[in-house]
Design a protein around this motif. Sequence first.
Motif, PDB file in Angstrom:
ATOM      1  N   VAL A  79      31.072  -1.755 -21.307  1.00  0.00           N
ATOM      2  CA  VAL A  79      29.649  -1.850 -21.627  1.00  0.00           C
ATOM      3  C   VAL A  79      29.220  -0.620 -22.414  1.00  0.00           C
ATOM      4  O   VAL A  79      29.876   0.431 -22.360  1.00  0.00           O
ATOM      5  CB  VAL A  79      28.775  -1.968 -20.352  1.00  0.00           C
ATOM      6  N   GLY A  80      28.109  -0.767 -23.130  1.00  0.00           N
ATOM      7  CA  GLY A  80      27.585   0.366 -23.869  1.00  0.00           C
ATOM      8  C   GLY A  80      26.132   0.146 -24.246  1.00  0.00           C
ATOM      9  O   GLY A  80      25.630  -0.987 -24.206  1.00  0.00           O
ATOM     10  N   THR A  81      25.439   1.193 -24.614  1.00  0.00           N
ATOM     11  CA  THR A  81      24.074   1.096 -25.104  1.00  0.00           C
ATOM     12  C   THR A  81      24.087   0.815 -26.600  1.00  0.00           C
ATOM     13  O   THR A  81      25.140   0.865 -27.246  1.00  0.00           O
ATOM     14  CB  THR A  81      23.302   2.393 -24.850  1.00  0.00           C
ATOM     15  N   LEU A  94      37.313   3.574 -28.274  1.00  0.00           N
ATOM     16  CA  LEU A  94      35.929   3.532 -28.721  1.00  0.00           C
ATOM     17  C   LEU A  94      34.934   3.294 -27.585  1.00  0.00           C
ATOM     18  O   LEU A  94      33.851   3.875 -27.565  1.00  0.00           O
ATOM     19  CB  LEU A  94      35.771   2.445 -29.784  1.00  0.00           C
ATOM     20  N   VAL A  95      35.281   2.410 -26.634  1.00  0.00           N
ATOM     21  CA  VAL A  95      34.378   2.123 -25.512  1.00  0.00           C
ATOM     22  C   VAL A  95      34.595   3.205 -24.450  1.00  0.00           C
ATOM     23  O   VAL A  95      35.528   3.150 -23.669  1.00  0.00           O
ATOM     24  CB  VAL A  95      34.636   0.727 -24.923  1.00  0.00           C
ATOM     25  N   GLY A  96      33.731   4.207 -24.474  1.00  0.00           N
ATOM     26  CA  GLY A  96      33.894   5.364 -23.601  1.00  0.00           C
ATOM     27  C   GLY A  96      34.151   6.649 -24.359  1.00  0.00           C
ATOM     28  O   GLY A  96      34.366   7.700 -23.764  1.00  0.00           O
ATOM     29  N   VAL A  97      34.091   6.580 -25.685  1.00  0.00           N
ATOM     30  CA  VAL A  97      34.340   7.776 -26.498  1.00  0.00           C
ATOM     31  C   VAL A  97      33.232   8.820 -26.319  1.00  0.00           C
ATOM     32  O   VAL A  97      33.442  10.010 -26.526  1.00  0.00           O
ATOM     33  CB  VAL A  97      34.482   7.383 -27.989  1.00  0.00           C
ATOM     34  N   ASP A  98      32.028   8.353 -25.871  1.00  0.00           N
ATOM     35  CA  ASP A  98      30.923   9.280 -25.628  1.00  0.00           C
ATOM     36  C   ASP A  98      30.172   8.855 -24.369  1.00  0.00           C
ATOM     37  O   ASP A  98      30.638   7.985 -23.633  1.00  0.00           O
ATOM     38  CB  ASP A  98      29.990   9.349 -26.845  1.00  0.00           C
ATOM     39  N   TRP A 111      37.676   5.001 -19.529  1.00  0.00           N
ATOM     40  CA  TRP A 111      37.113   6.014 -20.429  1.00  0.00           C
ATOM     41  C   TRP A 111      35.594   6.065 -20.321  1.00  0.00           C
ATOM     42  O   TRP A 111      34.918   5.040 -20.281  1.00  0.00           O
ATOM     43  CB  TRP A 111      37.477   5.689 -21.880  1.00  0.00           C
ATOM     44  N   HIS A 112      35.058   7.292 -20.275  1.00  0.00           N
ATOM     45  CA  HIS A 112      33.622   7.536 -20.376  1.00  0.00           C
ATOM     46  C   HIS A 112      33.404   8.971 -20.804  1.00  0.00           C
ATOM     47  O   HIS A 112      34.072   9.891 -20.302  1.00  0.00           O
ATOM     48  CB  HIS A 112      32.898   7.284 -19.048  1.00  0.00           C
ATOM     49  N   ASN A 113      32.484   9.166 -21.753  1.00  0.00           N
ATOM     50  CA  ASN A 113      32.128  10.495 -22.234  1.00  0.00           C
ATOM     51  C   ASN A 113      33.345  11.260 -22.747  1.00  0.00           C
ATOM     52  O   ASN A 113      33.453  12.470 -22.575  1.00  0.00           O
ATOM     53  CB  ASN A 113      31.424  11.287 -21.135  1.00  0.00           C
ATOM     54  N   GLY A 114      34.287  10.530 -23.359  1.00  0.00           N
ATOM     55  CA  GLY A 114      35.459  11.155 -23.949  1.00  0.00           C
ATOM     56  C   GLY A 114      36.534  11.575 -22.957  1.00  0.00           C
ATOM     57  O   GLY A 114      37.529  12.190 -23.348  1.00  0.00           O
TER      58      GLY A 114
END
Length: 226
Positions: A79-81, A94-98, A111-114
Amino acid sequence: MSPSIRIDEGYHEYWGWDSWHRSHEVQLSGENHRTAHFHPNWSNGTAGVQATRPLTHSWHYWEIHISNRVFGTSMMFGVGTKASRLHEDAFVNLVGVDDQSWGLSHKGLLWHNGKFRMFTKPFVEDQSTTVGILVDMEAGTLSYFKDGKYLGLAFTNLHKTDRDLYPFVSSTAAKTEMTLGTRKRSFQNLQDRCRFAVLRALQSEEDIDVLPTANKLREFIRSGLY
């Protein structure tokens, strides 16, 4: 331990992938854009796409059928905003890169927040797979399933984000494909449950037009299809 939520009692939904919130390396097809095709020619980066509908009710469950081309640096599901990145000219998770997205890669990493951590065994390459995702917006949790088997709780505190969350997938691999299967959510109220009962009794969308009721109510029933 499996979640206590009864997924089989949920409301069927019909949302698809969003043609406005996708990488230029993603092509959409099928009814309501159910299928996302990644890197149709060759891959020189990472492509993502989000769903058309935000996760706004208490719980949501959806399944993603992955074609037998499971390989590459990263295929991801989460999921993402709307602030999430949808394309990178590099091979990344990509999903969780930031801090705007949360995801699981086909290599079994969350992955989350890199940052990442091991969650499950890597997916078998070149073998079709179905990933199930359960998000409980009241509890702020995200759990995963694989081929019908519960993998466990992956993320918490999702309800603390100040932006809507959307289903989100990405891939670095050329000519890969992900298709939405089951999509369900909890009933919001009694009116919501009654709409579901009416839709289940109809044969087609055209039957809504001949229901002996007010136009406004017909439009409310029709909105349950999208």
